[in-house]
Design a protein around this motif. Structure first.
Motif, short mmCIF file in Angstrom:
data_model
loop_
_atom_site.label_atom_id
_atom_site.label_comp_id
_atom_site.label_asym_id
_atom_site.label_seq_id
_atom_site.Cartn_x
_atom_site.Cartn_y
_atom_site.Cartn_z
N TRP A 1 36.05 45.06 36.64
CA TRP A 1 35.74 44.22 35.49
C TRP A 1 36.99 43.44 35.06
CZ3 TRP A 1 31.73 42.30 33.01
CH2 TRP A 1 31.92 41.74 31.74
N GLY A 2 36.86 42.13 35.00
CA GLY A 2 37.98 41.28 34.61
C GLY A 2 38.98 41.00 35.70
N GLU A 3 38.76 41.52 36.90
CA GLU A 3 39.69 41.32 38.02
C GLU A 3 39.32 40.07 38.80
OE1 GLU A 3 41.56 43.97 41.71
OE2 GLU A 3 39.54 44.37 40.99
N LYS A 4 40.32 39.31 39.19
CA LYS A 4 40.10 38.12 39.99
C LYS A 4 41.30 37.88 40.89
CE LYS A 4 42.03 34.77 36.71
NZ LYS A 4 41.78 33.51 35.93
N VAL A 5 41.11 37.08 41.91
CA VAL A 5 42.22 36.71 42.79
C VAL A 5 43.17 35.80 42.01
CG1 VAL A 5 42.90 35.57 44.93
CG2 VAL A 5 40.78 36.93 44.84
N SER A 6 44.45 36.13 42.01
CA SER A 6 45.42 35.36 41.23
C SER A 6 46.49 34.67 42.08
CB SER A 6 46.11 36.27 40.21
OG SER A 6 46.73 37.38 40.86
N VAL A 7 46.73 35.18 43.30
CA VAL A 7 47.75 34.60 44.18
C VAL A 7 47.26 34.62 45.61
CG1 VAL A 7 50.13 34.77 45.03
CG2 VAL A 7 49.62 35.39 42.66
N ILE A 8 47.52 33.54 46.36
CA ILE A 8 47.20 33.49 47.78
C ILE A 8 48.43 33.07 48.57
CG2 ILE A 8 44.73 33.02 47.43
CD1 ILE A 8 45.31 30.07 48.05
N ARG A 9 48.58 33.62 49.78
CA ARG A 9 49.64 33.23 50.70
C ARG A 9 49.05 33.25 52.10
NH1 ARG A 9 51.51 32.10 46.48
NH2 ARG A 9 53.49 32.77 45.54
N GLY A 10 49.44 32.29 52.94
CA GLY A 10 48.81 32.20 54.24
C GLY A 10 49.75 32.05 55.41
N GLY A 11 49.33 32.58 56.57
CA GLY A 11 50.01 32.39 57.84
C GLY A 11 49.17 31.51 58.74
N LEU A 12 49.45 31.53 60.02
CA LEU A 12 48.70 30.68 60.94
C LEU A 12 47.25 31.11 61.07
CD1 LEU A 12 51.24 29.99 63.85
CD2 LEU A 12 50.39 28.39 62.12
N ASP A 13 47.00 32.43 61.06
CA ASP A 13 45.65 32.93 61.27
C ASP A 13 45.12 33.81 60.14
OD1 ASP A 13 45.61 31.73 63.84
OD2 ASP A 13 46.67 33.47 64.67
N HIS A 14 45.94 34.10 59.12
CA HIS A 14 45.50 35.03 58.09
C HIS A 14 45.91 34.54 56.72
CE1 HIS A 14 49.73 36.18 58.11
NE2 HIS A 14 49.52 37.06 57.13
N VAL A 15 45.27 35.13 55.71
CA VAL A 15 45.61 34.83 54.32
C VAL A 15 45.63 36.13 53.53
CG1 VAL A 15 43.19 34.43 53.67
CG2 VAL A 15 45.01 33.41 52.30
N LEU A 16 46.58 36.24 52.62
CA LEU A 16 46.67 37.39 51.72
C LEU A 16 46.16 36.98 50.35
CD1 LEU A 16 50.26 38.71 52.58
CD2 LEU A 16 48.08 39.48 53.54
#
Length: 579
Positions: free
Chosen positions: A249-264
């Motif tokens: 509850w209330g949680e959402k994605v706040s930061v993204i970082r990416g490589g050539l084939d993946h994303v965090l």
């Protein structure tokens, strides 16, 4: 600035290029402070008066003759506030290149870019192969951006309104100007894979957009309602949603970082998810942090569905980073975990032919970097790109074995930067050309620096504000003391100055902005973005680029809170005006 252990010292001049200034950030601020110019001016006046007195006594007859045949010039009289401000600003511009740079960044916001232009990214309207020094992209003149990411073949940016802009030959072979693609999603940040753009909205939604204009037009389009109509309507382009399951509850994605084939994907609750981010290759080097996960063992459902990195469950993650094929995560207690490809030591562990890939997040023993010292380290940030990783660390002086309290310096914090991975092009920033570097090595030019903070009347460590890592080169923005408060009411020698920016690493595409092609293994300065402005004021290349910190200023008849930011991509670099 002062050394952490011994006598005071200043931040060294790190630039090898002849255009770099021979003085430090602290010295330049001293020269532009409200007290130094007054004293300097007083000394010059006394010296000039003494010389003039001797010469005058020996030429009385000539002066009398000249006074009889010439009228004395009338003194300059400034009447209006506008005249006074104009006079002050002209003096400030001539006194300080840094003041002129800050002012120009407010008057003319936009994007400067340089490096490889084979994909018409850094100069969309030009067919030049390389842009050797910073050049403005006319399309962005007066434009403010939320984020910007660059690849050699395509570029992406988020407008002030939250819409996606794309350009470059990978987007369209006919592309000459950035085009609006994904609209109305209130986007805030971007990450790039080899063939897709990952975009995060303010509401926490993650969009995966094909780079190619043709794929955007031909792919399946998600239907959804709008605030005008609840009837489902197809999106204007094809995209995919990367939505983690079972968010709290209330949680959402706040930061993204990416490589050539993946994303965090990091959430507001400190949880970490990872997902495939490319339509060409499924992550196969452990960079997802899910042991045993491959294309053949993936669960049912979309191939790019996010997976929680359960090994890190219970650790509150506060910062993440992604290189081409590796990942980093730091928690709020100052620990750092790494996983993925370690073929060049980019995970911070020594190379092992039996463990080239580490698919489980592994705790990096940062304490060993300070073994034998009276310092307790705490990781404050992680950055990555290509085959390199960087760690910023606050090391606190504690009571050592055999110490008899009280000891001087107890509790003092020293800010250090460490790097590991590939250094053959100078990417480690440690002055060496090491091919493989497993154990993190200190970037001495960015470590153990201090300066005097006039606002607190104390010596403070100089940390890094941010690090942007490209495929082979890196830029670091220092968090040194800045000043942007000069105005009509302050003295004319009260000048603005920004933060120092340094560059190092590969320069095969002129991405370092020095105008030369040689790689740099040590952090170095570059010339101001607008060298013509300095030439107009009589300066000839003796100054360096400083970036403008965040400030509420008036742009296009409205008040805007903006700053300049640096972005290093794959063989390209840019500086943009960000909100």
């Amino acid at each position: 600035m002062f050394n952490a252990r011994v006598a005071p010292r200043v931040l060294p001049n790190l630039c090898n290029a002849p255009r770099s200034p021979p003085f430090t950030a602290l010295q330049s601020r001293q020269l532009s402070s409200s007290s130094a110019p007054k004293n300097h001016g007083r000394r010059v006046w006394i010296r000039a008066f003494s010389i003039g007195l001797v010469v005058g006594l020996g030429a009385t007859a000539f002066q009398g003759f000249a006074q009889a045949h010439a009228e004395a010039p009338e003194p300059i009289t400034l009447k209006t506030k506008k005249e006074i401000l104009t006079y002050k600003e002209d003096l400030r511009d001539r006194l300080s290149s840094q003041h002129l740079q800050v002012k120009r960044s407010w008057e003319s916001p936009g994007v400067y870019a340089w490096g490889s232009n084979t994909g018409r990214v850094v100069a969309p309207d030009s067919d030049e192969e390389f842009i050797k020094t910073p050049r403005r992209i006319p399309f962005f003149d007066g434009v403010l951006l939320r984020d910007l990411k660059l690849d050699r073949k395509f570029g992406a940016a988020i407008t002030e309104k939250g819409d996606l802009l794309q350009w470059g030959t990978a987007y369209s072979s006919d592309s000459r100007l950035p085009a609006l693609t994904l609209r109305g999603k209130d986007l805030v940040s971007l990450a790039l894979s080899r063939d897709r753009i990952i975009a995060l909205s303010s509401g926490g939604k993650v969009y995966s957009v094909p780079v190619s204009k043709a794929d955007q037009a031909s792919g399946p389009k998600i239907s959804g309602g709008t605030w005008i109509s609840l009837w489902p309507t197809p999106a204007n382009i094809s995209y995919r949603l990367l939505q983690p399951k079972e968010l709290q509850w209330g949680e959402k994605v706040s930061v993204i970082r990416g490589g050539l084939d993946h994303v965090l994907l990091m959430t507001s609750k400190g949880r970490l998810f990872s997902a495939a981010a490319s339509g060409e290759e499924f992550p196969s080097k452990g960079q997802l942090g899910i042991p045993g996960l491959t294309w053949n063992t993936r669960p049912a459902g979309p191939y790019d569905q996010p997976h929680e990195v359960t090994t890190l469950r219970g650790f509150h993650i506060v910062d993440i980073a992604a290189g081409d094929y590796h990942s980093l995560a730091a928690d709020r207690d100052g620990r750092v975990f790494t996983f993925g490809d370690n073929s060049l030591g980019q995970l911070g562990f020594d190379y092992s032919a039996e463990a080239i890939v580490i698919d489980t997040p592994s705790l990096l023993p940062i304490q060993r970097l300070y073994q034998g010292s009276d310092m307790t380290p705490r990781v404050t940030g992680v950055s990555a790109g290509g085959c390199n990783s960087f760690f910023t660390i606050d090391a606190t002086r504690v009571v050592g074995q055999g110490d008899d309290p009280p000891q001087r310096g107890l509790g003092r914090v020293t800010a250090d930067t460490f790097s590991c991975g590939q250094g053959i092009w100078g990417g480690l920033g440690n002055g060496r050309w090491t091919h493989v570097q497993g154990t993190p090595t200190k970037v001495k030019a960015l470590s153990g620096l201090f300066e005097w903070d006039e606002s607190t009347s104390s010596i403070v460590p100089i940390r890094l504000s941010r690090i942007s890592v490209g495929s082979t080169h890196t830029s670091a923005t220092m968090d040194n003391v800045t000043h942007v408060g000069a105005n009509a009411k302050t003295p004319e020698n009260d000048t603005n100055y920004g933060a120092d920016v340094l560059w190092w690493g590969g320069n095969e595409f002129y991405q370092l902005g020095t105008g030369k092609r040689n790689n740099l293994s040590s952090p170095s300065y570059i010339a101001p973005l607008d060298t013509d402005a300095d030439k107009e004021k009589g300066r000839r290349g003796e100054n360096r680029f400083q970036i403008t910190p965040r400030k509420l200023v008036r742009v296009n008849e409205r008040n805007v809170n903006l700053e300049q930011r640096v972005e290093c991509g794959r063989g390209v670099s840019a500086v943009y005006s960000g909100v």
